[in-house]
Design a protein around this motif. Structure first.
Motif, PDB file in Angstrom:
ATOM      1  N   VAL A 104       0.858  -1.194   0.000  1.00 29.39           N
ATOM      2  CA  VAL A 104       0.000   0.000   0.000  1.00 29.39           C
ATOM      3  C   VAL A 104       0.891   1.239   0.000  1.00 29.39           C
ATOM      4  CG1 VAL A 104      -1.982  -1.063   1.140  1.00 29.39           C
ATOM      5  CG2 VAL A 104      -0.236   0.014   2.517  1.00 29.39           C
ATOM      6  N   SER A 105       0.395   2.296  -0.600  1.00 34.57           N
ATOM      7  CA  SER A 105       1.171   3.537  -0.634  1.00 34.57           C
ATOM      8  C   SER A 105       0.613   4.532   0.374  1.00 34.57           C
ATOM      9  CB  SER A 105       1.134   4.151  -2.034  1.00 34.57           C
ATOM     10  OG  SER A 105      -0.172   4.604  -2.327  1.00 34.57           O
ATOM     11  N   LYS A 106       1.412   5.517   0.672  1.00 37.64           N
ATOM     12  CA  LYS A 106       1.013   6.581   1.601  1.00 37.64           C
ATOM     13  C   LYS A 106      -0.274   7.257   1.124  1.00 37.64           C
ATOM     14  CE  LYS A 106       2.573  11.117   3.040  1.00 37.64           C
ATOM     15  NZ  LYS A 106       3.598  12.131   2.917  1.00 37.64           N
ATOM     16  N   GLU A 107      -0.397   7.429  -0.184  1.00 38.00           N
ATOM     17  CA  GLU A 107      -1.562   8.110  -0.755  1.00 38.00           C
ATOM     18  C   GLU A 107      -2.853   7.315  -0.597  1.00 38.00           C
ATOM     19  OE1 GLU A 107       1.430   7.704  -2.378  1.00 38.00           O
ATOM     20  OE2 GLU A 107       2.050   9.773  -1.995  1.00 38.00           O
ATOM     21  N   GLN A 108      -2.746   5.996  -0.429  1.00 39.40           N
ATOM     22  CA  GLN A 108      -3.935   5.163  -0.279  1.00 39.40           C
ATOM     23  C   GLN A 108      -4.502   5.193   1.131  1.00 39.40           C
ATOM     24  OE1 GLN A 108      -1.860   1.631  -2.010  1.00 39.40           O
ATOM     25  NE2 GLN A 108      -3.834   1.326  -3.040  1.00 39.40           N
ATOM     26  N   LEU A 109      -3.720   5.631   2.107  1.00 38.23           N
ATOM     27  CA  LEU A 109      -4.143   5.613   3.509  1.00 38.23           C
ATOM     28  C   LEU A 109      -4.416   7.011   4.012  1.00 38.23           C
ATOM     29  CD1 LEU A 109      -1.509   3.065   4.872  1.00 38.23           C
ATOM     30  CD2 LEU A 109      -3.827   2.592   4.075  1.00 38.23           C
ATOM     31  N   GLU A 110      -5.305   7.111   4.976  1.00 38.70           N
ATOM     32  CA  GLU A 110      -5.594   8.414   5.589  1.00 38.70           C
ATOM     33  C   GLU A 110      -6.013   8.222   7.036  1.00 38.70           C
ATOM     34  OE1 GLU A 110     -10.148   9.079   4.076  1.00 38.70           O
ATOM     35  OE2 GLU A 110      -8.532   9.522   2.679  1.00 38.70           O
ATOM     36  N   ARG A 111      -5.976   9.315   7.748  1.00 35.64           N
ATOM     37  CA  ARG A 111      -6.356   9.315   9.162  1.00 35.64           C
ATOM     38  C   ARG A 111      -7.782   8.778   9.322  1.00 35.64           C
ATOM     39  NH1 ARG A 111      -4.502  13.290  13.300  1.00 35.64           N
ATOM     40  NH2 ARG A 111      -5.812  12.847  15.071  1.00 35.64           N
ATOM     41  N   GLY A 112      -7.964   7.869  10.279  1.00 28.54           N
ATOM     42  CA  GLY A 112      -9.284   7.298  10.532  1.00 28.54           C
ATOM     43  C   GLY A 112      -9.477   5.916   9.926  1.00 28.54           C
ATOM     44  N   ASP A 113      -8.644   5.532   8.946  1.00 26.62           N
ATOM     45  CA  ASP A 113      -8.722   4.169   8.410  1.00 26.62           C
ATOM     46  C   ASP A 113      -8.365   3.183   9.516  1.00 26.62           C
ATOM     47  OD1 ASP A 113      -9.286   5.293   5.950  1.00 26.62           O
ATOM     48  OD2 ASP A 113      -7.316   4.885   5.077  1.00 26.62           O
ATOM     49  N   ARG A 114      -8.877   1.959   9.419  1.00 28.61           N
ATOM     50  CA  ARG A 114      -8.630   0.942  10.445  1.00 28.61           C
ATOM     51  C   ARG A 114      -7.836  -0.219   9.864  1.00 28.61           C
ATOM     52  NH1 ARG A 114     -13.495  -1.442  12.413  1.00 28.61           N
ATOM     53  NH2 ARG A 114     -14.214  -1.237  10.290  1.00 28.61           N
ATOM     54  N   VAL A 115      -6.780  -0.612  10.565  1.00 27.82           N
ATOM     55  CA  VAL A 115      -6.000  -1.801  10.210  1.00 27.82           C
ATOM     56  C   VAL A 115      -6.498  -2.926  11.102  1.00 27.82           C
ATOM     57  CG1 VAL A 115      -3.708  -2.829  10.051  1.00 27.82           C
ATOM     58  CG2 VAL A 115      -3.992  -0.366   9.637  1.00 27.82           C
ATOM     59  N   ILE A 116      -6.916  -4.033  10.482  1.00 28.21           N
ATOM     60  CA  ILE A 116      -7.503  -5.133  11.244  1.00 28.21           C
ATOM     61  C   ILE A 116      -6.835  -6.453  10.856  1.00 28.21           C
ATOM     62  CG2 ILE A 116      -9.609  -6.486  11.618  1.00 28.21           C
ATOM     63  CD1 ILE A 116     -11.166  -3.910  11.504  1.00 28.21           C
TER      64      ILE A 116
END
Length: 125
Positions: A104-116
């Motif tokens: 995954v790239s930095k651009e695909q993630l944002e604050r509030g996403d959850r890693v499970i």
């Protein structure tokens, strides 16, 4: 006890007892992302507090986006932000950690996403 308080091994043992590792093994791992950046040689790093459970390096994880999408990834590194225990390649509930995520790239993630990571009942507990 050492000259300046408890020895590091004693502090580490107390810290691990407070974490309640058997309970962490029974829960699914969840981290809510509070920051994302890139580190040369590591790749994409997501930081945040672990809400429930525990994770290990090498585990498959899913990132649940705030917009409803899902990304699959692998946890490559775990950086624990505490000096109370040695790094053992795991992150436990209540700790603030940085997770190296593959694919995954930095651009695909944002604050509030959850890693499970689905851990519940995985270890026969």
């Amino acid at each position: 006890m050492g000259l300046f308080g408890k020895r590091k091994k004693e502090r580490e043992k107390e810290y691990m007892n407070r974490l309640d590792v058997p309970l962490c093994l029974k829960e699914d791992f969840e981290l809510i992302i509070d920051d994302v950046f890139t580190i040369m040689g590591v790749g994409t790093v997501a930081t945040g507090n672990i809400s429930t459970g525990m994770c290990r390096e090498g585990e498959n994880a899913c990132v649940y986006k705030t917009n409803g999408g899902v990304l699959e990834t692998i946890i490559t590194t775990i950086d624990i932000h505490t000096k109370e225990r040695k790094s053992n390649g795991c992150g436990y509930k209540t700790e603030h950690v940085g997770l190296g995520l593959r694919g995954v790239s930095k651009e695909q993630l944002e604050r509030g996403d959850r890693v499970i990571v689905k851990n519940a009942n995985m270890y026969g507990m």
